[in-house]
Design a protein around this motif. Structure first.
Motif, PDB file in Angstrom:
ATOM      1  N   PRO A 373      47.097  14.966  66.929  1.00  0.00           N
ATOM      2  CA  PRO A 373      46.567  13.624  66.767  1.00  0.00           C
ATOM      3  C   PRO A 373      46.914  13.411  65.416  1.00  0.00           C
ATOM      4  O   PRO A 373      47.008  12.405  65.243  1.00  0.00           O
ATOM      5  CB  PRO A 373      45.015  14.004  66.999  1.00  0.00           C
ATOM      6  CG  PRO A 373      45.372  14.618  68.008  1.00  0.00           C
ATOM      7  CD  PRO A 373      46.291  15.229  67.699  1.00  0.00           C
ATOM      8  N   PHE A 374      46.392  14.264  64.438  1.00  0.00           N
ATOM      9  CA  PHE A 374      46.868  13.568  63.275  1.00  0.00           C
ATOM     10  C   PHE A 374      47.883  13.478  62.431  1.00  0.00           C
ATOM     11  O   PHE A 374      48.390  12.352  61.881  1.00  0.00           O
ATOM     12  CB  PHE A 374      46.334  15.245  62.901  1.00  0.00           C
ATOM     13  CG  PHE A 374      46.489  15.085  61.245  1.00  0.00           C
ATOM     14  CD1 PHE A 374      46.159  14.081  60.188  1.00  0.00           C
ATOM     15  CD2 PHE A 374      47.721  15.119  60.603  1.00  0.00           C
ATOM     16  CE1 PHE A 374      46.163  13.614  58.854  1.00  0.00           C
ATOM     17  CE2 PHE A 374      47.827  15.549  58.899  1.00  0.00           C
ATOM     18  CZ  PHE A 374      46.919  14.777  58.245  1.00  0.00           C
ATOM     19  N   GLU A 375      49.667  14.390  63.631  1.00  0.00           N
ATOM     20  CA  GLU A 375      50.541  13.689  63.269  1.00  0.00           C
ATOM     21  C   GLU A 375      50.796  12.413  64.392  1.00  0.00           C
ATOM     22  O   GLU A 375      51.988  11.853  63.020  1.00  0.00           O
ATOM     23  CB  GLU A 375      51.486  15.165  63.293  1.00  0.00           C
ATOM     24  CG  GLU A 375      51.238  16.168  63.010  1.00  0.00           C
ATOM     25  CD  GLU A 375      51.768  17.459  63.295  1.00  0.00           C
ATOM     26  OE1 GLU A 375      52.992  17.314  64.603  1.00  0.00           O
ATOM     27  OE2 GLU A 375      51.827  18.964  63.136  1.00  0.00           O
ATOM     28  N   ASP A 376      50.154  11.704  64.536  1.00  0.00           N
ATOM     29  CA  ASP A 376      51.167  10.843  65.657  1.00  0.00           C
ATOM     30  C   ASP A 376      50.039   9.636  65.096  1.00  0.00           C
ATOM     31  O   ASP A 376      50.399   8.140  64.280  1.00  0.00           O
ATOM     32  CB  ASP A 376      49.804  11.258  66.959  1.00  0.00           C
ATOM     33  CG  ASP A 376      51.135  12.072  67.728  1.00  0.00           C
ATOM     34  OD1 ASP A 376      51.511  12.065  67.659  1.00  0.00           O
ATOM     35  OD2 ASP A 376      49.849  12.094  68.677  1.00  0.00           O
ATOM     36  N   PHE A 377      48.962  10.015  64.040  1.00  0.00           N
ATOM     37  CA  PHE A 377      48.326   9.306  63.122  1.00  0.00           C
ATOM     38  C   PHE A 377      49.118   8.769  61.688  1.00  0.00           C
ATOM     39  O   PHE A 377      48.842   7.711  61.252  1.00  0.00           O
ATOM     40  CB  PHE A 377      46.936   9.358  62.767  1.00  0.00           C
ATOM     41  CG  PHE A 377      46.003   8.266  61.870  1.00  0.00           C
ATOM     42  CD1 PHE A 377      45.416   7.218  62.564  1.00  0.00           C
ATOM     43  CD2 PHE A 377      46.204   8.798  60.563  1.00  0.00           C
ATOM     44  CE1 PHE A 377      45.173   6.549  61.404  1.00  0.00           C
ATOM     45  CE2 PHE A 377      45.499   8.183  59.365  1.00  0.00           C
ATOM     46  CZ  PHE A 377      44.811   6.712  60.385  1.00  0.00           C
ATOM     47  N   LEU A 378      50.269   9.922  61.913  1.00  0.00           N
ATOM     48  CA  LEU A 378      50.667   9.943  60.558  1.00  0.00           C
ATOM     49  C   LEU A 378      51.675   8.343  60.580  1.00  0.00           C
ATOM     50  O   LEU A 378      52.490   8.326  59.749  1.00  0.00           O
ATOM     51  CB  LEU A 378      50.651  11.022  59.842  1.00  0.00           C
ATOM     52  CG  LEU A 378      50.442  12.005  59.396  1.00  0.00           C
ATOM     53  CD1 LEU A 378      50.713  13.046  58.569  1.00  0.00           C
ATOM     54  CD2 LEU A 378      49.224  11.388  58.460  1.00  0.00           C
ATOM     55  N   ASN A 379      52.590   9.230  62.158  1.00  0.00           N
ATOM     56  CA  ASN A 379      53.642   8.164  61.895  1.00  0.00           C
ATOM     57  C   ASN A 379      53.307   6.780  62.423  1.00  0.00           C
ATOM     58  O   ASN A 379      54.094   5.820  62.156  1.00  0.00           O
ATOM     59  CB  ASN A 379      54.199   8.441  63.328  1.00  0.00           C
ATOM     60  CG  ASN A 379      54.714  10.198  63.221  1.00  0.00           C
ATOM     61  OD1 ASN A 379      55.318  10.533  61.978  1.00  0.00           O
ATOM     62  ND2 ASN A 379      55.057  11.282  63.974  1.00  0.00           N
ATOM     63  N   GLN A 380      51.915   6.254  63.201  1.00  0.00           N
ATOM     64  CA  GLN A 380      51.642   5.098  63.463  1.00  0.00           C
ATOM     65  C   GLN A 380      51.430   4.196  61.710  1.00  0.00           C
ATOM     66  O   GLN A 380      51.896   3.383  62.234  1.00  0.00           O
ATOM     67  CB  GLN A 380      50.422   5.214  63.711  1.00  0.00           C
ATOM     68  CG  GLN A 380      49.674   3.658  64.450  1.00  0.00           C
ATOM     69  CD  GLN A 380      48.333   4.138  65.079  1.00  0.00           C
ATOM     70  OE1 GLN A 380      48.461   5.286  66.423  1.00  0.00           O
ATOM     71  NE2 GLN A 380      47.404   3.172  64.812  1.00  0.00           N
TER      72      GLN A 380
END
Length: 441
Positions: A373-380
């Motif tokens: 979820p953290f990596e998804d947040f960085l991309n988002q």
């Protein structure tokens, strides 16, 4: 008879010569004492939000009191852990938030039953335009009479802030492990004079748990605090403050020499210690020898060398702090679960867009439960500066190196590797002006 007297006298002599047991373990009694400047109102409860979930306030007053002009209702959650647990049981807190909450606390200290951990106020103006507040009473309704705000000042980190302050009664309930108990205390309700209450309203209780601890022939004043109010547990953001320099005041910054999280071992008077027990009302704390040996704490303040570290970023690159010598580096300790961290992102993006390059770098050190979820947040969010991910209770190496227990925490390191700024100077409101001071010479 003479023999009996001799035996009695001998027994008394032995009793008087016997050394009184003072520990370890040490049970340190903590009394409720008026805060007369020992700690700043930083240890306060935010009123009105900053949560990563949509809160609900069942049973709280919802109507603006009659006669209040430009009124707004604010809710303060005194015990967030209890609130999340009962909110999950009631169906309005999702499982991911609840699971993170459960990982951080002993479940014995909370209950699924509803406990009134919410304190509600209505802030606005009277008919003459003077700022006033109506506070919630024990009945769950607003009290009939308003309380007026007065202007005053608060000092923190060599800065003076102009604030509006109202002295209010602030009752709430907390769970003591067996039942809900009522707590009443006088508190200051404050907001910055140059902002609206919705931007900076905070609640700070006047009486705080304080006592003394004598260890290895040294006596220290100590203070226990968790947002200045009970309940007290072995949990994140609960600190034992120890007045190491004896000046009668406590450095409450987590990276200072006087702030010790109750969840971690610490070194005082040449030995390593740990907090083993805390009375739920804060009336005592038990300290014993720690099997894990740690070094004395070193305050990371301007003028000290930044501790070096090497870590892998989420992009797979190896990052060494010392290899960044020659440029200014800002360390950002944060998490996607942290409301103030998310609020600061636009300013961090602005700073990186303006200054990022050969003279300036930001390094994010994130405290998270899971990686995906953290990596998804960085991309988002299109966050492009390097990020080091540390999974809670698995790898907190850099956070421990910098004694981080509050989020966000910021440091600015100069090209020679020395800390030049920390804390308020790098806050959302001050970041751009602070960076301009160093990077626009």
């Amino acid at each position: 008879m003479k023999r009996l007297l001799i035996l009695i006298a001998g027994s008394l002599l032995l009793a008087s010569c016997a050394k009184e047991h003072t520990g370890p373990p040490f049970k340190v009694e903590l009394n409720l004492k008026e805060n007369t400047g020992q700690v700043p109102p930083l240890l306060a409860i935010s009123m009105g939000g900053g949560f990563i979930f949509e809160p609900e306030y069942p049973g709280e007053p919802a109507d603006i009191p009659e006669g209040l002009q430009n009124g707004e209702i604010f809710h303060g959650i005194i015990d967030l852990y209890q609130y999340v647990s009962q909110g999950h049981a009631s169906g309005f807190i999702n499982s991911s938030i609840f699971q993170r909450n459960s990982a951080l606390i002993d479940s014995v200290a909370i209950t699924d039953e509803w406990v009134d951990v919410i304190f509600t106020v209505a802030v606005g103006e009277d008919e003459q335009g003077k700022p006033v507040v109506y506070v919630e009473g024990k009945s769950g309704n607003f009290l009939d009479e308003p309380i007026y705000f007065d202007s005053t000042t608060v000092e923190f980190q060599d800065q003076v802030f102009n604030v509006m302050e109202a002295i209010v009664p602030a009752p709430f309930e907390y769970f003591n492990g067996e039942e809900a108990v009522w707590h009443e205390g006088k508190a200051s309700l404050m907001y910055l004079s140059d902002s609206s209450p919705s931007e900076s309203l905070q609640l700070f209780y006047h009486k705080i748990r304080m006592g003394t601890w004598t260890v290895n022939d040294q006596t220290f004043d100590v203070l226990l605090s968790k947002d200045s109010a009970p309940p007290y547990r072995k949990e994140l953001y609960t600190y034992l403050y120890i007045d190491m320099d004896g000046d009668g005041k406590y450095d409450v910054m987590p990276d200072g020499m006087e702030a010790y999280p109750v969840t971690e071992p610490f070194n005082i008077a040449g030995e390593s210690w740990k907090v083993t027990e805390i009375a739920i009302d804060g009336s005592s704390v038990t300290i014993d020898v720690s099997e894990e040996k740690v070094d004395p704490k070193v305050a990371l303040r301007p003028g000290t060398e930044a501790p070096d570290f090497t870590a892998q970023t989420v992009s797979g690159d190896e990052l060494n702090l010392q290899e960044l010598r020659g440029k200014y580096v800002m360390l950002d300790f944060w998490g996607t679960w942290c409301g103030p961290c998310i609020d600061a992102l636009p300013v961090l993006k602005q700073a990186y867009e303006k200054f990022g390059g050969p003279d300036f770098e930001i390094i994010g050190i994130a405290n998270e439960v899971r990686a995906e979820p953290f990596e998804d947040f960085l991309n988002q969010e299109n966050i492009t500066w390097p990020q080091i991910l540390e999974i809670y209770e698995e790898n907190n190496t850099v956070q421990e190196l910098y004694s981080v227990n509050a989020y966000p925490t910021y440091y600015l390191i100069d090209p020679e590797g020395e800390i030049v700024e920390y804390g308020m100077a790098l806050s959302e409101d001050n970041l751009m002006s602070t960076l301009e001071k160093y990077l626009e010479k």
